[in-house]
Design a protein around this motif. Structure first.
Motif, PDB file in Angstrom:
ATOM      1  N   LEU A 149      12.010 -51.732  55.685  1.00 28.48           N
ATOM      2  CA  LEU A 149      13.408 -51.627  56.118  1.00 28.48           C
ATOM      3  C   LEU A 149      13.706 -50.269  56.750  1.00 28.48           C
ATOM      4  CD1 LEU A 149      15.266 -53.398  53.185  1.00 28.48           C
ATOM      5  CD2 LEU A 149      14.981 -54.211  55.519  1.00 28.48           C
ATOM      6  N   ALA A 150      13.054 -49.211  56.227  1.00 30.61           N
ATOM      7  CA  ALA A 150      13.309 -47.877  56.779  1.00 30.61           C
ATOM      8  C   ALA A 150      12.819 -47.807  58.224  1.00 30.61           C
ATOM      9  CB  ALA A 150      12.619 -46.820  55.924  1.00 30.61           C
ATOM     10  N   GLY A 151      11.641 -48.382  58.474  1.00 29.32           N
ATOM     11  CA  GLY A 151      11.098 -48.410  59.838  1.00 29.32           C
ATOM     12  C   GLY A 151      12.019 -49.180  60.766  1.00 29.32           C
ATOM     13  N   LEU A 152      12.565 -50.275  60.250  1.00 30.00           N
ATOM     14  CA  LEU A 152      13.510 -51.082  61.016  1.00 30.00           C
ATOM     15  C   LEU A 152      14.714 -50.250  61.428  1.00 30.00           C
ATOM     16  CD1 LEU A 152      14.059 -54.546  59.349  1.00 30.00           C
ATOM     17  CD2 LEU A 152      13.327 -53.978  61.638  1.00 30.00           C
ATOM     18  N   ALA A 153      15.270 -49.542  60.431  1.00 32.77           N
ATOM     19  CA  ALA A 153      16.473 -48.739  60.690  1.00 32.77           C
ATOM     20  C   ALA A 153      16.200 -47.718  61.782  1.00 32.77           C
ATOM     21  CB  ALA A 153      16.916 -48.045  59.407  1.00 32.77           C
ATOM     22  N   LYS A 154      14.988 -47.113  61.749  1.00 30.68           N
ATOM     23  CA  LYS A 154      14.655 -46.100  62.750  1.00 30.68           C
ATOM     24  C   LYS A 154      14.585 -46.714  64.141  1.00 30.68           C
ATOM     25  CE  LYS A 154      12.059 -42.870  60.038  1.00 30.68           C
ATOM     26  NZ  LYS A 154      10.710 -42.696  59.534  1.00 30.68           N
ATOM     27  N   PHE A 210      22.521 -50.515  61.567  1.00 29.48           N
ATOM     28  CA  PHE A 210      21.673 -51.295  60.686  1.00 29.48           C
ATOM     29  C   PHE A 210      22.280 -51.272  59.298  1.00 29.48           C
ATOM     30  CE2 PHE A 210      18.317 -51.265  57.519  1.00 29.48           C
ATOM     31  CZ  PHE A 210      17.539 -52.348  57.898  1.00 29.48           C
ATOM     32  N   SER A 211      22.463 -52.435  58.684  1.00 28.70           N
ATOM     33  CA  SER A 211      22.959 -52.402  57.315  1.00 28.70           C
ATOM     34  C   SER A 211      22.308 -53.513  56.501  1.00 28.70           C
ATOM     35  CB  SER A 211      24.483 -52.551  57.295  1.00 28.70           C
ATOM     36  OG  SER A 211      24.826 -53.864  57.643  1.00 28.70           O
ATOM     37  N   VAL A 212      22.130 -53.211  55.219  1.00 31.54           N
ATOM     38  CA  VAL A 212      21.509 -54.170  54.314  1.00 31.54           C
ATOM     39  C   VAL A 212      22.441 -54.388  53.141  1.00 31.54           C
ATOM     40  CG1 VAL A 212      19.537 -54.656  52.840  1.00 31.54           C
ATOM     41  CG2 VAL A 212      19.229 -53.321  54.909  1.00 31.54           C
ATOM     42  N   SER A 213      22.735 -55.646  52.836  1.00 36.76           N
ATOM     43  CA  SER A 213      23.464 -55.959  51.618  1.00 36.76           C
ATOM     44  C   SER A 213      22.523 -56.781  50.751  1.00 36.76           C
ATOM     45  CB  SER A 213      24.720 -56.755  51.970  1.00 36.76           C
ATOM     46  OG  SER A 213      25.060 -57.579  50.879  1.00 36.76           O
ATOM     47  N   SER A 214      22.158 -56.211  49.607  1.00 34.84           N
ATOM     48  CA  SER A 214      21.164 -56.906  48.788  1.00 34.84           C
ATOM     49  C   SER A 214      21.416 -56.629  47.308  1.00 34.84           C
ATOM     50  CB  SER A 214      19.774 -56.436  49.197  1.00 34.84           C
ATOM     51  OG  SER A 214      18.796 -57.172  48.526  1.00 34.84           O
ATOM     52  N   PRO A 215      22.465 -57.235  46.728  1.00 40.49           N
ATOM     53  CA  PRO A 215      22.724 -57.026  45.303  1.00 40.49           C
ATOM     54  C   PRO A 215      21.611 -57.652  44.480  1.00 40.49           C
ATOM     55  CG  PRO A 215      24.107 -58.772  46.186  1.00 40.49           C
ATOM     56  CD  PRO A 215      23.386 -58.181  47.344  1.00 40.49           C
ATOM     57  N   PRO A 216      21.341 -57.126  43.298  1.00 44.93           N
ATOM     58  CA  PRO A 216      20.332 -57.747  42.441  1.00 44.93           C
ATOM     59  C   PRO A 216      20.709 -59.211  42.218  1.00 44.93           C
ATOM     60  CG  PRO A 216      21.064 -55.664  41.525  1.00 44.93           C
ATOM     61  CD  PRO A 216      21.968 -55.966  42.672  1.00 44.93           C
TER      62      PRO A 216
END
Lengths: 214, 425
Positions: B391-396, B405-411
């Motif tokens: 995901l970090a590579g994606l954001a870059k 770029f945003s991620v929503s990923s609750p447990p």
């Protein structure tokens, strides 16, 4: 049976000629672009044309366009398209007119010589051969439609039907009995709400519905 | 007499600064003289007279200001080695006054532009003030020089002058000392004035800070876009080379091995047959691996057919059901397509690796000048872009084209990756 090959990569063309000759085809012309292909088909009227999708001068979909011309002008010539990648629209274009004597396979399938020869013969005899990848890519497009009602096994059977296999071929592939295949097919036809008419016609309709072209 | 090195350097620098100040005095007082013309011609007595006397020379001054600025620019470059960048034309024309407006509007706009106001501040206020300081310093310096060398003058000047100065030998010693000290002081002062003048000129005659920053941002944006495009072009080139070279050879080899297997099967020993089988399988695996590699770079289908076709390829190949919806009225630029493709490809790979999802959904849509890419799955959630995953590579990669770029990923899920990319209309 006589064949014409249109493929711009020399290495692959040599390989294709060998495979076709092994399969008992007589290769009457080898060309490397779409224009030469149409000329060769007009001259030789082969039983089958094996055509690369991406050819000079544009390296985009020259092969598909030539294939559509062949289908229209010489309906007796079967066409087997070979492609580096799958583009469902090509498959839909090709199949929308007529599913007889049409094939669409990824190039790398040529390496599975026995299966490729199988597909060649099927298409040359007026059957259909679709790459499993084409079939699974078309599935991605399906949203909520009757196909969702099929079980996993029924879906597999339908995929193989779309690939052009006979009941016996499907049974061999899935390692089940032919009667089991027939049962699955009946269930598929019922779930797709296909009218009770002659079995072959319904079968083609099921495949077309599956491919999203009907 | 030996002059200490530091002192000598100090004086040498002062010489340059003095020449610079002298040249400045000539330059700076042009406008002051022009402004003074009405006051010399007559003595303004009423308020109206005074206002007129100030207002009349102003247009001339404003029109001549760029010429004088050019002269100053030359002076700073030649004598101080300082390059004052030219102003971009847009700083001359304030907002709302285009090239097509009426002439008087354009002239008025030009006079009122911030660049002109800044120039006049230099030419009429700060410049002359510094130049006046320079003049005083030069005069003081000259007097100090004469004082520091008074013994010389005493002997050069007529005898009766020296004879009439009783006690000159002690007085002259004091004068020499005071003159030397004053000379060093003025040398420092003239240097300081030159530095002050340079700072004023750079600030008022060159581009403003905002302008410099704006230009820098433009340059950086342009060069970054160039780098991103070049990297993308390089990926495409590698893809083409691999496809035209290694891949064709591998396919040809696999075909030959397959032919050998199909035609020689009966005539070969079991061992030979096993070897051919193995080679055939390996060749096919190599083709598959190469295809995967090429797909990760920049697949031909993306270049030829666009995002829709390329994404349906990845979606179909994913080991879980993926629903795909791509709604684009036209194709975005090649770079944006490549980033969107990479985003979906990597995000789906992440879903397969970590999410334990039953299915995933991919949508690509365009809203105005933004391309919206959403990848959602019904997996376990808990994805953290900071945890050093893909995901970090994606954001870059997304940031490289000014995307968000945003991620929503609750447990417990679901995970939704949302990417917005700029997409010119």
């Amino acid at each position: 049976m006589r064949a014409v090959i249109a493929e711009d990569s020399v290495l692959l063309r040599i390989g294709l000629v060998k495979v076709l000759e092994t399969a008992g085809f007589e290769v009457v012309a080898e060309v490397d672009d779409a224009e030469a292909l149409l000329a060769a088909v007009a001259e030789h009227r082969p039983d089958i044309a094996v055509v690369d999708v991406r050819m000079p001068p544009g390296f985009t979909d020259e092969g598909v366009r030539a294939a559509l011309v062949i289908r229209r002008q010489w309906p007796g010539v079967a066409v087997l398209l070979l492609s580096q990648y799958v583009e469902e629209r090509y498959a839909a274009d090709l199949l929308s007119a007529n599913t007889d004597g049409v094939g669409y396979l990824l190039k790398q399938r040529v390496a599975d010589v026995e299966e490729f020869i199988d597909a060649l013969r099927r298409v040359a005899d007026g059957g259909t051969a679709l790459d499993p990848q084409v079939v699974s890519q078309l599935l991605v497009r399906r949203h909520s439609d009757p196909l969702d009602r099929l079980t996993r096994r029924e879906r597999e059977v339908l995929e193989l039907m779309a690939g052009g296999r006979s009941n016996a071929g499907i049974a061999g592939q899935l390692v089940v009995s032919e009667s089991a295949v027939a049962k699955h097919i009946n269930s598929i036809l019922a779930k797709l709400d296909l009218p009770k008419a002659d079995a072959d016609h319904r079968r083609v309709l099921a495949v077309l519905r599956f491919l999203g072209v009907a | 007499m030996r002059i200490p090195t530091a002192c000598r350097r100090h004086l040498q620098g002062a010489g340059g600064a003095a020449a610079f100040a002298a040249a400045g005095i000539l330059n700076q007082y042009v406008f002051v003289c022009v402004m003074a013309v009405p006051w010399i011609a007559y003595v303004p007595s009423s308020t109206v007279d005074i206002l007129l006397a100030i207002a009349l020379p102003l247009p001339f001054v404003a029109v001549a200001s760029p010429m004088l600025t050019a002269g100053q620019r030359r002076r700073f470059r030649r004598m101080r080695g300082v390059d004052i960048p030219r102003l971009p034309p847009r700083e001359r024309a304030p907002e709302g006054v285009g090239r097509r407006g009426a002439l008087w509007r354009r002239v008025l706009g030009w006079l009122r532009s911030r660049a002109t106001v800044r120039e006049l501040r230099y030419h009429l206020l700060l410049g002359p003030a510094v130049a006046f300081g320079g003049l005083l310093t030069l005069v003081t310096g000259f007097v100090s020089l004469v004082a520091a060398t008074i013994y010389l003058w005493i002997w050069v000047l007529p005898l009766h002058w020296r004879l009439s100065w009783h006690g000159y030998s002690t007085d002259a010693a004091y004068i020499t000392a005071a003159g030397t000290a004053a000379l060093l002081g003025t040398a420092w002062l003239i240097g300081a004035l030159a530095r002050l003048d340079t700072r004023n000129a750079v600030a008022l005659l060159g581009p403003s800070r905002e302008e410099r920053l704006a230009r820098r941002v433009e340059d950086l944006t342009e060069s970054r876009a160039g780098v991103v495009d070049a990297a993308d072009e390089e990926r495409r080139r590698i893809e083409r080379d691999l496809h035209d070279g290694a891949q064709q050879r591998l396919v040809s080899m696999a075909v030959n091995l397959g032919l050998a297997r199909a035609t020689l099967g009966d005539r070969l020993s079991d061992e030979a047959r096993a070897v051919i089988d193995e080679a055939h399988r390996e060749a096919k695996e190599a083709i598959a691996e190469l295809s995967n590699l090429v797909r990760g770079l920049h697949p031909a289908v993306l270049e030829d057919r666009g995002l829709d076709a390329a994404l349906s390829g990845i979606a179909a190949r994913a080991p879980l059901p993926v629903r795909l919806r791509v709604e684009l009225p036209a194709r975005p630029s090649a770079t944006i397509e490549a980033v969107a493709y990479f985003v979906v490809s990597e995000a789906l790979a992440n879903v397969v690796k970590h999410a334990q999802a039953a299915e995933a959904t991919v949508t690509v849509e365009r809203f105005g000048a933004r391309l919206l890419v959403v990848i959602a799955d019904d997996g376990v959630g808990g994805a953290d872009p900071a945890a050093g995953t893909g995901l970090a590579g994606l954001a870059k990669r997304v940031a490289s084209v000014d995307g968000t770029f945003s991620v929503s990923s609750p447990p417990g899920g679901p995970t939704i990756v949302t990417v917005e990319l700029p997409c010119a209309l």
